[in-house]
Write an enzyme that holds these catalytic residues in place. Structure first.
Site, mmCIF file in Angstrom:
data_model
loop_
_atom_site.group_PDB
_atom_site.id
_atom_site.type_symbol
_atom_site.label_atom_id
_atom_site.label_comp_id
_atom_site.label_asym_id
_atom_site.label_seq_id
_atom_site.Cartn_x
_atom_site.Cartn_y
_atom_site.Cartn_z
ATOM 1 N N GLU A 12 -0.307 7.044 9.614
ATOM 2 C CA GLU A 12 -0.339 8.336 8.929
ATOM 3 C C GLU A 12 0.303 9.460 9.740
ATOM 4 O O GLU A 12 -0.189 10.591 9.759
ATOM 5 C CB GLU A 12 -1.787 8.714 8.576
ATOM 6 C CG GLU A 12 -2.530 7.674 7.746
ATOM 7 C CD GLU A 12 -1.854 7.383 6.416
ATOM 8 O OE1 GLU A 12 -1.308 8.321 5.803
ATOM 9 O OE2 GLU A 12 -1.860 6.205 5.998
ATOM 10 N N GLY A 14 3.709 10.055 9.306
ATOM 11 C CA GLY A 14 4.913 10.429 8.582
ATOM 12 C C GLY A 14 6.097 9.523 8.830
ATOM 13 O O GLY A 14 7.250 9.899 8.571
ATOM 14 N N LYS A 37 11.511 -3.667 6.116
ATOM 15 C CA LYS A 37 10.075 -3.523 6.384
ATOM 16 C C LYS A 37 9.555 -4.921 6.693
ATOM 17 O O LYS A 37 9.345 -5.732 5.784
ATOM 18 C CB LYS A 37 9.365 -2.937 5.154
ATOM 19 C CG LYS A 37 7.875 -2.684 5.351
ATOM 20 C CD LYS A 37 7.630 -1.481 6.252
ATOM 21 C CE LYS A 37 6.132 -1.171 6.360
ATOM 22 N NZ LYS A 37 5.867 0.020 7.166
ATOM 23 N N THR A 41 1.569 -3.977 4.380
ATOM 24 C CA THR A 41 0.158 -4.290 4.158
ATOM 25 C C THR A 41 -0.468 -3.256 3.226
ATOM 26 O O THR A 41 0.028 -2.144 3.074
ATOM 27 C CB THR A 41 -0.639 -4.317 5.480
ATOM 28 O OG1 THR A 41 -0.642 -3.002 6.062
ATOM 29 C CG2 THR A 41 -0.016 -5.292 6.464
ATOM 30 N N ASP A 50 6.444 0.728 1.290
ATOM 31 C CA ASP A 50 7.113 1.776 2.063
ATOM 32 C C ASP A 50 8.626 1.749 1.866
ATOM 33 O O ASP A 50 9.266 2.806 1.752
ATOM 34 C CB ASP A 50 6.783 1.619 3.551
ATOM 35 C CG ASP A 50 5.332 1.924 3.856
ATOM 36 O OD1 ASP A 50 4.660 2.564 3.023
ATOM 37 O OD2 ASP A 50 4.864 1.524 4.939
ATOM 38 N N ALA A 111 4.953 -1.185 11.329
ATOM 39 C CA ALA A 111 3.658 -0.901 10.699
ATOM 40 C C ALA A 111 2.773 -0.232 11.738
ATOM 41 O O ALA A 111 2.412 -0.853 12.738
ATOM 42 C CB ALA A 111 3.016 -2.188 10.202
ATOM 43 N N SER A 171 5.574 15.277 10.374
ATOM 44 C CA SER A 171 5.103 16.245 9.387
ATOM 45 C C SER A 171 4.803 17.564 10.101
ATOM 46 O O SER A 171 3.739 17.722 10.700
ATOM 47 C CB SER A 171 3.845 15.723 8.677
ATOM 48 O OG SER A 171 3.371 16.656 7.725
ATOM 49 N N GLY A 202 4.900 17.936 3.495
ATOM 50 C CA GLY A 202 5.102 17.870 2.053
ATOM 51 C C GLY A 202 6.480 17.410 1.627
ATOM 52 O O GLY A 202 6.777 17.380 0.424
#
Length: 238
Positions: A12, A14, A37, A41, A50, A111, A171, A202
């Site tokens: 998480e 980005g 990729k 998962t 992704d 990952a 991010s 965003g």
């Protein structure tokens, strides 16, 4: 830049959106792009992964998944629990090398973090990067705690003799706090590598056309963009 391995300092941060920005920037420069990729998962066979998200945002990229596991776990664990074959670093390297014969740029998105295990023998994205002799781009978060995870990742890259391309903030907050603003100066110091971009918070929710227009301005020239660290940092000096 023919093959670029993209990892995160954790989950998480980005990474997928940053991968899409790199892909969109390369496409805007007229280069053909493939996104690999190795292990997806936490998604069902009928769900978008992704690599699909990168294609949605960036445009006409070739996508390839080597394996997909339903539970949102580390690939080795998810493969074992699903009684499915794991992905091996050699398979990742072979797939990326083949894509590189057909595309100008190949992006290998891991990952989670660098040492997340692909298999029960301890194979990781770092092993694939070594086999490919490819540079590694690290996507990091902006705020408190990122200096530690970034430095740990940087140390592991160097211990393995891997080419550490630099760091992208995955991010950048619309309203950055003091820690985030200070980290702009501190991240390249602890990483021992340049800051190569900052993806705005965003960005993944933008319309694809707007994402593609903006992406080159979020990345440094090393990644094909126009983003300048000194100019960006000056605007957020604490």
């Amino acid at each position: 830049m023919e093959i670029l391995v993209i990892t995160g300092t954790g989950t998480e941060v980005g990474k997928t959106i940053a991968t899409a920005a790199v892909a969109a920037t390369a496409l805007a420069a007229g280069r053909s792009v493939a996104v690999l990729k190795p292990a997806q998962t936490g998604v069902r066979p009928d769900e978008r992964g992704d690599a699909d998200e990168v294609a949605r945002l960036a445009g006409a990229v070739t996508t390839l998944e080597l394996a997909r596991y339903p539970e949102p776990l580390a690939p080795a664990t998810a493969a074992r629990r699903a009684s499915l074959a794991p992905v091996r670093p050699q398979e990742v390297a072979e797939a990326a090398a083949k894509l590189a014969t057909e595309h100008d740029v190949v992006l290998v998105e891991g990952a989670g973090g660098l040492l997340v295990r692909f298999d029960d023998e301890g194979g990781t994205l770092a092993d694939a990067a070594r086999l490919l002799n490819a540079p590694v781009l690290v996507v990091a978060s902006a705020g408190l705690g990122t200096l530690n995870t970034t430095e740990l990742t940087a140390r592991e890259l160097r211990a393995r003799g891997l080419d550490f391309a630099g760091v992208v903030i995955g991010s950048w907050p619309n309203k950055p706090d003091l820690a985030s603003r200070c980290n702009l100066a501190d991240l390249p110091v602890v990483a021992g590598a340049p800051l190569l971009g900052s993806v705005p918070e965003g960005a993944g929710a933008l319309e694809p056309a707007d994402f593609r227009t903006g992406a080159p301005s979020w990345l440094a020239p090393r990644l094909g963009g126009s983003w300048d660290a000194a100019t960006f940092n000056a605007g957020y000096a604490p």
